[in-house]
Motif scaffolding. Structure first.
Motif, mmCIF file in Angstrom:
data_model
loop_
_atom_site.group_PDB
_atom_site.id
_atom_site.type_symbol
_atom_site.label_atom_id
_atom_site.label_comp_id
_atom_site.label_asym_id
_atom_site.label_seq_id
_atom_site.Cartn_x
_atom_site.Cartn_y
_atom_site.Cartn_z
ATOM 1 N N GLU A 186 -4.387 2.982 -2.375
ATOM 2 C CA GLU A 186 -3.573 2.607 -3.604
ATOM 3 C C GLU A 186 -2.293 1.880 -3.445
ATOM 4 N N SER A 187 -2.050 0.845 -4.148
ATOM 5 C CA SER A 187 -0.826 0.228 -4.292
ATOM 6 C C SER A 187 -0.061 0.827 -5.694
ATOM 7 N N VAL A 188 1.165 0.405 -5.833
ATOM 8 C CA VAL A 188 1.637 0.784 -6.765
ATOM 9 C C VAL A 188 1.096 0.794 -8.076
ATOM 10 N N LYS A 189 0.343 -0.122 -8.356
ATOM 11 C CA LYS A 189 -0.578 -0.120 -9.675
ATOM 12 C C LYS A 189 -1.949 -0.478 -9.498
ATOM 13 N N THR A 190 -2.427 -0.365 -8.522
ATOM 14 C CA THR A 190 -3.921 -0.616 -8.305
ATOM 15 C C THR A 190 -4.368 0.573 -7.255
ATOM 16 N N VAL A 191 -5.923 0.860 -7.477
ATOM 17 C CA VAL A 191 -6.617 1.761 -6.734
ATOM 18 C C VAL A 191 -7.962 1.237 -6.517
ATOM 19 N N GLU A 193 -9.940 6.365 -0.865
ATOM 20 C CA GLU A 193 -9.215 5.242 -1.777
ATOM 21 C C GLU A 193 -8.026 4.792 -1.166
ATOM 22 N N ASP A 233 -11.551 1.675 -4.203
ATOM 23 C CA ASP A 233 -12.451 2.397 -3.230
ATOM 24 C C ASP A 233 -12.437 1.876 -1.832
ATOM 25 N N VAL A 238 0.878 -1.350 -0.071
ATOM 26 C CA VAL A 238 -0.035 0.078 -0.201
ATOM 27 C C VAL A 238 0.955 1.278 -0.031
ATOM 28 N N VAL A 239 0.663 1.978 -0.942
ATOM 29 C CA VAL A 239 1.486 3.372 -1.091
ATOM 30 C C VAL A 239 0.668 4.589 -0.783
ATOM 31 N N TYR A 240 -0.551 4.583 -0.592
ATOM 32 C CA TYR A 240 -1.249 5.802 -0.318
ATOM 33 C C TYR A 240 -2.677 5.577 0.118
ATOM 34 N N PRO A 294 1.758 4.533 4.814
ATOM 35 C CA PRO A 294 0.784 3.525 4.236
ATOM 36 C C PRO A 294 1.210 2.028 4.509
ATOM 37 N N LYS A 345 -19.030 4.950 0.244
ATOM 38 C CA LYS A 345 -17.433 5.118 -0.320
ATOM 39 C C LYS A 345 -16.855 6.136 0.989
#
Lengths: 486, 453, 125
Positions: free
Chosen positions: C59-64, C57, C66, C37-39, C86, C54
């Motif tokens: 986020e990982s490096v390449k997914t986001v 959000e 909700d 998890v990055v954010y 994170p 909701k």
């Protein structure tokens, strides 16, 4: 291999860290006009923190950095959906002719007849190849071509007083720019599922197409490298519902001289000149994404459009134009390259492009399908989508296989796209690669599959021979470090 | 082309590769088709409706390089080319000296023929040069972060306004009337379906509290430096952002936008080492505050380390982008115009601290010399006051089209017609490329053309 | 592996009930699916949230993805430590990796959530 392993940490210092006060790489002449008073002091900057290095240092630094790259010029680059074909050198030579490279975009058409003539001729060729004769070369990339095409679709419906058409139908296999462009154009994205064979689910499409449908965006061949067998039915369904059909021309390489999009019922398409028409990718641009439309839609094209009247060429704004989508006339330097390419290939050569691209992809597919799963077990067009699902059961991911290819001097295929295929590895060899290169790729892919069983750790930790090993992308995103910090 | 010639007829035999760019010979193709398990190519494309297969193409036969080169060179020669002609056109694209290092680096196929650096281990060259580009843009504008490049200046400007709307959740934007109308046209095309209200305001007009931003250009359409600090202060007082569309060369001499607290800076990157090339390909520059980074459009390169602890670079914050966030992305852009960014990086490295300052000073000196002399010529005047950099408006005694036609006769490409703003007025641009002789030639031509309609 | 004293939602969030206050986070299953998890984008404290609404959000490096709240009520505290670090979501998913504290409006909402066994059978599918 072009990788200079001697590039150690010290050599990769940034320019500002190499900077030595007082050093310079170029000398500017002194002023030859009477000295003019400068404006008030408060408007003037006191410090300009830019590098101070010698000319050799500039050249050596950038030359050594270039050697850290894989490129078409140095490596087989079977990156699916990107059409990494040879970029002919004459293209660059023609684009840098002073008569093209040095002309100013604000010069009126009458001063630059050769340039506008070239644009006109390129429009003709792209219109002919796609069967969609209205062409604007303005879009600066595929995504901008998409956006222009969607603006045209909206303008068309508006001109009919049909304001309720606010939906873009987009297959689940589509590239991310399609929904992103649709959102920019104010359209609601509705996803169309694919069927078990990787085709558009025609029944689902029939259900979804209605009076709200503005446009159906379809990549052809699909992102699975497949030609839609029901294409005529698909375009008919959309037309019956009153919508327009948009072709994402990312994969146009497979269609040159094989079939025209206009004949299949498409109304609008774009073409990525940096894919099909051999202009360089440049490490991520500049691209060019001309938009092509039916005669009926041509009055909505973005400006400018090159026109011919007698022997005079002009840049004009179509009567109901969707407007100006960038500063000037498009990526002119890229247009020169694409035009040069089309002339160099000629009509038979262009057909040979598609034919050989298709044969090459099917050859690779036929030689690897005993080792790797296929997204669809049928003949493909210009690219084949493999799946590393079998390897994943041995605890090696598609990503690992892609990284291991780098150790063999072969660029990775496109990974994890399309999203609907597990562990996708999308391989597009293009027509410009020889059978010997394809055979080597096949051999390496089989060897890696052996390695997955025999020494999976070597695959999981690849690459081992590049200037860096796997990079910590998580930290890069958590703690963004985005510029030189003194 | 490698086919041998049949000595009896002089015709080429058809067993070689079909084209220099397509290596497969007939034998290769036959072997591959056999391995695939088909007897003809056409079996592979059965999904293409038969009646539409293999359409006629109205495209000429293949042209060999020798004749093609001659043919296209002849087209290029039909153009009237700055360099052969003295050129005083600016207005969005600028003729500057490009050091030889730029083209030397541009000959590296390793840069030119690489793809987007999605495999960072095999693209450190592209990534590190992109990081140099971002660093240079930040330093030039005194801004915290920059992306790796946009399509061009006007699209960067439009994207900046859309970013301000996302950041403020407001739908109304104020654009100064001194902005080049082409920038506003691109903004309109980019925002037409976003439900945005674009308000054109005078530089000193009051702004309401519901605007997302004040967007302006400095130097503006008339070449004049705007009150960047004052406009930024007014934007902030309204809870809005300040967006300036800058000229990068100007900041070799003038205070950088960051000094005034500007929130977003965009610019056409072309003046930094990129040939005019009839308007493209160029690169849009885009810089902003660190705190706004998650709404930044386009690609961003970040520094990190590998598993051995060595420094390396990657594309980062990719979740903003279309390939992940799809219809919720910050933009549909899928490029950073990386190669043009490389030209900018090499240009800035070569010019450096002293060189860019010298270029800016030469532009200023020469433009001010030209302007002060033109102001002395009967019938001509400078209608706009204020500090300018290297462009200025000149009102002529006759329609600009007539003046420019007369100038062309004398080997001079004249100014950019802004008569839609001020009658009979052109925008002249003078850079380091214009010698004293060229400038004096322009002055003499103006005197000769004079007011006799 | 999922603590038995928590409640779980179909959207892979967990809820720890402490009187009127419910602590919310994402499950280990969700954290593993995301990867690093990055954010984490979280709302401001004081905001009202509906059950299954909701709220942010991740986020990982390449997914986001909700984030959906397993319970409705007023957000009384957000975990600022997760915003800055994170990785806590991966490292201590059911502890320091929590995201929100919510003052629940109607504790009957809890009955619509799964227990650990129910959630495990969901993720085993």
């Amino acid at each position: 291999m072009t990788i200079t392993s001697a590039m150690n940490e010290l050599d990769r210092r940034l320019l500002m860290d190499r900077s030595v006060s007082g050093r310079s790489a170029v000398t500017m002449p002194s002023s030859d006009v009477p000295e003019q008073p400068l404006p008030q002091e408060s408007l003037l900057r006191d410090d300009l923190p830019l590098p101070e290095v010698s000319q050799l240092e500039v050249i050596r630094y950038f030359s050594l950095l270039s050697q850290l790259n894989f490129s078409i010029d140095t490596n087989f680059y079977p990156l699916g959906s990107c059409t990494m074909k040879y970029n002919p050198k004459i293209n660059d030579a023609m684009a840098s002719l002073p008569g093209f490279g040095s002309i100013h975009p604000n010069q009126p058409s009458e001063q630059v007849q050769g340039a506008v003539q070239l644009m006109y001729k390129l429009q003709e060729s792209l219109g002919d190849l796609t069967g969609l004769p209205g062409v604007s070369l303005a879009p600066l990339a595929g995504a901008q071509g998409e956006y222009a095409g969607l603006l045209i679709a909206r303008a068309f419906h508006a001109s009919k007083g049909d304001s309720g058409r606010t939906v873009a139908l987009i297959p689940d296999s589509a590239h991310g720019t399609n929904p992103a462009s649709a959102a920019m154009a104010g359209l609601d994205v509705v996803t169309v599922p694919s069927d078990a064979q990787g085709n558009v689910d025609v029944n689902a499409l029939q259900e979804l197409a209605d009076e709200r449908t503005a446009v159906f965006m379809l990549t052809l061949p699909s992102t699975l490298g497949l030609f839609e067998p029901s294409i005529l039915e698909i375009t008919q369904i959309i037309h019956d519902a009153g919508g327009l059909v948009y072709a994402d021309g990312a994969n146009l390489n497979a269609l040159l001289g094989m079939v025209k999009l206009g004949d299949l019922g498409f109304d609008i398409c774009h073409s990525n000149l940096h894919k099909t028409f051999s202009t360089p990718h440049g490490g991520g641009g500049p691209g060019s994404g001309p938009v092509m439309v039916t005669e009926e839609l041509s009055k909505f094209l973005p400006e400018p459009v090159a026109e011919k009247s007698g022997d005079i060429f002009t840049l004009a704004k179509p009567t109901n134009s969707v407007g100006k989508i960038n500063g000037f006339h498009g990526s002119f330097g890229i247009l020169v390259r694409a035009y040069t390419y089309i002339r160099a290939m000629g009509r038979d050569g262009l057909k040979a492009v598609a034919e050989n691209a298709i044969i090459n992809a099917n050859y690779i597919q036929s030689q690897l399908k005993d080792r790797y799963d296929l997204a669809a077990d049928r003949f493909c067009m210009h690219e084949t989508v493999l799946s590393a699902a079998r390897q994943k059961r041995r605890d090696v991911k598609g990503l690992d296989i892609a990284k291991r290819l780098l150790d063999h001097g072969i660029h990775a295929p496109t990974m994890y796209f399309p999203l609907i295929v597990e562990e996708a590895l999308m391989v597009e060899p293009t027509e410009t690669e020889s059978k010997e290169t394809l055979d080597r790729f096949i051999e390496v892919m089989r060897q890696i599959d052996d390695e997955v069983s025999e020494d999976p750790e070597a695959v999981r930790t690849a690459p081992h021979t590049l200037p860096v090993t796997r990079l910590d992308e998580a930290t890069a995103a958590r703690k963004p470090y985005l510029r030189w910090q003194g | 082309m490698v086919n041998t010639v049949d000595r009896s007829t002089g015709a080429k035999k058809g067993s070689g590769n079909p084209h220099p760019y397509v290596p497969a010979t007939d034998a290769d193709r036959a072997a591959m088709l056999e391995a695939i398990g088909v007897s003809s190519f056409e079996e592979l494309i059965q999904d293409i409706p038969e009646k539409m297969r293999f359409p006629e193409l109205d495209i000429a036969e293949s042209a060999p390089e020798l004749s093609l080169s001659a043919d296209i060179s002849a087209m290029a020669a039909r153009n009237i080319t700055p360099g052969d002609y003295a050129c005083f056109l600016g207005a969005g694209a600028y003729r500057h000296f490009i050091p030889s290092t730029v083209n030397a680096v541009l000959q590296r196929g390793e840069f030119v023929t690489a793809y987007t650096p999605y495999q960072p281990e095999a693209a450190q060259g592209t990534l590190q040069t992109g990081f140099e580009f971002q660093s240079a843009i930040c330093q030039l504008f005194d801004m915290e972060v920059a992306n790796a490049g946009m399509y061009d200046g006007p699209t960067a400007f439009a994207e900046a306004v859309l970013m301000a709307i996302r950041l403020t959740h407001r739908n109304k934007v104020a654009v100064l009337e001194t902005v080049d109308s082409r920038l506003v046209q691109v903004l309109r095309a980019y925002s037409v379906h976003q439900g945005i209200e674009i308000v054109s305001i005078a530089p000193d007009a009051a702004v309401s509290d519901d605007i997302a931003c004040i967007a302006f250009q400095s130097p503006n359409l008339f070449g004049v430096i705007e009150d960047v600090g004052g406009l930024t202060g007014r934007a902030h007082a309204a809870g809005a952002l300040s967006i300036v569309h800058a000229n990068p060369t100007a900041h070799g001499l003038f205070q950088p936008p960051g000094k005034y607290g500007v929130d977003i800076v965009t610019a056409e990157g072309q003046p930094l080492g990129v040939p005019l090339s009839f308007g493209g390909a160029y690169v849009g520059l885009f810089a902003c505050r660190q705190e706004h980074i998650r709404q930044l459009p386009g690609r961003i390169i970040g520094r990190t380390s590998d598993t051995e602890g060595r420094t390396g670079y990657v594309l980062t914050l990719q979740t903003r982008e279309q390939h992940i966030r799809r219809e919720r992305a910050t933009s549909n852009i899928c490029t950073s115009t990386q190669l043009i960014g490389l030209m900018v990086a090499v240009y800035v490295a070569t010019l450096g601290k002293q060189g860019l300052s010298d270029v800016a000073n030469l532009c200023y000196q020469k433009a001010h010399y030209a302007a002060s002399e033109i102001a002395q010529i009967p019938g001509y005047s400078l209608p706009v006051s204020g500090t300018f950099f290297h462009e200025f408006a000149v009102t002529c005694p006759r329609p600009v089209a007539d003046i420019n036609a007369a100038l062309l006769e004398k080997g001079i490409i004249g100014g950019y017609d802004i008569s839609d703003r001020i009658a009979n007025t052109m925008l002249l641009c003078v850079t380091e490329m214009n010698s004293r002789d060229e400038i004096d030639g322009l002055l003499m031509a103006f005197r000769e053309i004079g007011g006799t309609a | 592996m999922n603590p038995t004293d928590l409640k779980y939602s179909k959207e892979h969030e967990w809820a720890r009930v402490d009187g009127n206050t419910v602590v919310v986070g994402i499950t280990q299953f969700a954290a593993d699916q995301l990867g690093d998890v990055v954010y984490v984008d979280l709302p401001a404290a004081g905001t009202d949230i509906a059950q299954f609404g909701k709220f942010g959000e991740i986020e990982s490096v390449k997914t986001v993805s909700d984030l959906f709240s397993p319970v409705g009520g007023k957000i009384i505290e957000v975990n600022d430590a997760v915003k800055d670090s994170p990785e806590k979501v991966n490292e201590d998913t059911y502890g320091n990796g929590w995201l929100l504290k919510i003052e629940i409006t109607d504790s009957a909402q809890l009955d619509t959530l799964m227990d650990a066994a129910g959630y495990e059978s969901l993720t085993a599918e």
